[in-house]
Enzyme design. Structure first.
Site, PDB file in Angstrom:
ATOM      1  CE  LYS A   1      -1.200  -0.449   4.866  1.00  0.00           C
ATOM      2  NZ  LYS A   1      -2.229  -0.978   5.710  1.00  0.00           N
ATOM      3  NE  ARG A   2       6.641   3.401   2.140  1.00  0.00           N
ATOM      4  CZ  ARG A   2       7.942   3.317   1.855  1.00  0.00           C
ATOM      5  NH1 ARG A   2       8.585   2.214   2.067  1.00  0.00           N
ATOM      6  NH2 ARG A   2       8.574   4.337   1.355  1.00  0.00           N
TER       7      ARG A   2
END
Ligand code: GLU
Length: 493
Positions: free
Chosen positions: A253-254
């Site tokens: 998700k980064r």
């Protein structure tokens, strides 16, 4: 053979696009073969599992258009379909293995296991249980049980030689038994580990094909051994490649929003999402990019999945979504879809009481709430840096807020407020000053409704994505920078 496949999510976090992808391939395979597709909730990790997460996962899969024939919400002949409701079944099964001398009770304390591990690390030895309790005599075991000593149950595994098994996509896989630990099957509290519950359920639920992510390959020898111990036939295994970021690292998700609910909130069409997920490692025989679900079912051939590490590329997905909107929706349908998405009475009524207090003309509505129906905001680095804070300070605020908000169980206004207020206090900042960069990141301007109300209405997925986007806009955080931030963050309270 009756084809039965399953998706077995663990409700320990956000509904991940990877779960949608594996579910899709399982469902399409079953439909193509005239079989059934089952949803089973694997909530064996009691500490990390939550009902909320389960609801969000099921809701997301339904939104995508994934439909199961049996599951915890609709029942079926082979239920219950939630592992926490099947504890007795696992206990009975583990007793069979103990009786057959294929598993043993292990009374080793956590301290002893910690010491063992530390010693193995120190001496560069392979990690794993050393088998101390595997040779206890029957009378010794009885005595310890009478003394009420706590225990787990572990499985015996061969100490050497290869475990060879077939994978539909990868052919023969060989893993050395020397790498496989004497896996715990039943925990001290009498609940099963994933491995036991997974095998028992796949068997009892009649699963013919275990189609799952490649991260489970190394667990497969244990599973195969369990099937053999029980004398059950072994299902066909197929390990699908993991989704990747465009730089080929594991989807995270980064670098990419991973929650399915983010895509729903952003206004992607579920049909387009499903189409895009169907292109992860697979393609239509004529290679066309846009196809309907029914076409995929008709043309599906699992053996044509390529192992190249499918890239989940937001730009490509967005392009495909646009094609779907233009080619598949009439103006009328588009209007209906938009209404259903966010332009409906309920959504308006959540926002209007907040807007009303600052409204002078109806046309103020766009400035007050436009950010609630936007994707990523058209903000510039200079908007974020416009206050008298350094970029390091701003990154600290945004990153710390992100870490705290990502952990929030309940996304209500009060929890958001308490979280951010608490953080501003430990950072020794006035709330108003602390909120400035968050305001820009979340609402794009200071003319809108409040940042906390905005976050509440936007939901966790889009709010957190906007914070990540703002951090990247200022220049992002390097791996080293992240380590440093983690350190100062953990020293905060
Ligand atoms: N509960 C596991 C997961 O969350 C399922 C693994 C499997 O399909 O065997 O991925």
């Amino acid at each position: 053979m009756v084809v039965r496949t399953r998706i077995a999510p663990s409700p320990t976090g956000d509904p991940h696009v990877g779960t949608g992808y594996i579910a899709l391939f399982n469902m399409v395979f079953a439909l193509h073969k005239g079989g059934q597709f089952i949803l089973r909730v694997e909530d064996t990790d009691r500490a990390r599992s939550s009902k909320k997460s389960e609801e969000r996962i099921l809701e997301s899969l339904r939104w995508l258009g994934i439909k199961w024939n049996e599951g915890p919400d609709i029942g079926g002949d082979r239920g219950p379909y939630r592992q926490s409701e099947r504890t007795d079944i696992y206990r009975e099964h583990v007793e069979i293995l103990v009786r057959q001398n294929q598993a043993f009770r292990c009374f080793c304390s956590p301290e002893r296991l910690d010491e063992l591990r530390a010693k193995q690390l120190r001496e560069n030895l392979p990690l794993g249980y050393d088998g101390r309790c595997s040779t206890l005599s029957r009378s010794e075991v009885e005595k310890r049980l009478e003394d009420n000593q706590r225990y787990v149950v572990r499985m015996f595994v061969p100490s050497e030689g290869p475990c060879i098994f077939d994978d539909m996509l990868r052919g023969q896989i060989s893993i050395d038994w020397g790498q496989i630990d004497m896996q715990v099957l039943l925990k001290e509290d009498g609940t099963p580990t994933y491995h036991l519950a997974n095998v028992v359920d796949d068997h009892l639920m009649g699963i013919s094909h275990v189609i799952r992510g490649e991260e489970w390959i190394n667990s497969t020898p244990k599973h195969i051994l369990l099937y053999q111990y029980f004398g059950w036939s072994i299902p066909i295994f197929c390990h699908l490649p993991l989704l990747r970021n465009p730089d080929k690292s594991k989807l995270s998700k980064r670098k990419n929003p991973t929650s399915i609910l983010f895509y729903k909130r952003m206004g992607y069409l579920p049909e387009a999402m499903l189409n895009y997920l169907g292109r992860m490692g697979w393609s239509m025989p004529d290679d066309r990019e846009k196809f309907h679900f029914s076409d995929m079912v008709a043309a599906f051939d699992l053996s044509r999945v390529s192992l190249g590490g499918p890239v989940f590329d937001l730009e490509k997905l967005t392009w495909l979504n646009g094609v779907w909107i233009r080619e598949e929706l009439s103006d009328d349908e588009l209007g209906d879809r938009l209404q259903e998405w966010a332009l409906n009475r309920d959504a308006l009524l959540r926002f209007l009481p907040l807007a009303k207090q600052r409204m002078e003309t109806f046309s103020d509505i766009a400035a007050l709430g436009g950010h609630l129906v936007s994707g990523m905001l058209p903000i510039q680095k200079s908007d974020l840096l416009g206050t008298d804070k350094s970029s390091e300070e701003i990154i600290e605020i945004l990153q710390y807020a992100l870490w705290r908000l990502e952990k929030l169980e309940e996304w209500d206004r009060e929890s958001i407020f308490d979280t951010l207020k608490g953080l501003s206090e430990v950072m020794k900042m006035k709330l108003k000053v602390f909120l400035e960069p968050l305001f820009i990141a979340i609402t794009g301007s200071s003319a809108s409704i409040s940042v906390m109300d905005s976050m509440h209405i936007l939901g966790p997925d889009v709010s957190c994505a906007r914070l990540r986007f703002a951090i990247d806009l200022i220049g992002g955080v390097s791996k080293k920078g992240l380590k440093r931030l983690e350190k100062t963050y953990s020293a905060l309270d």
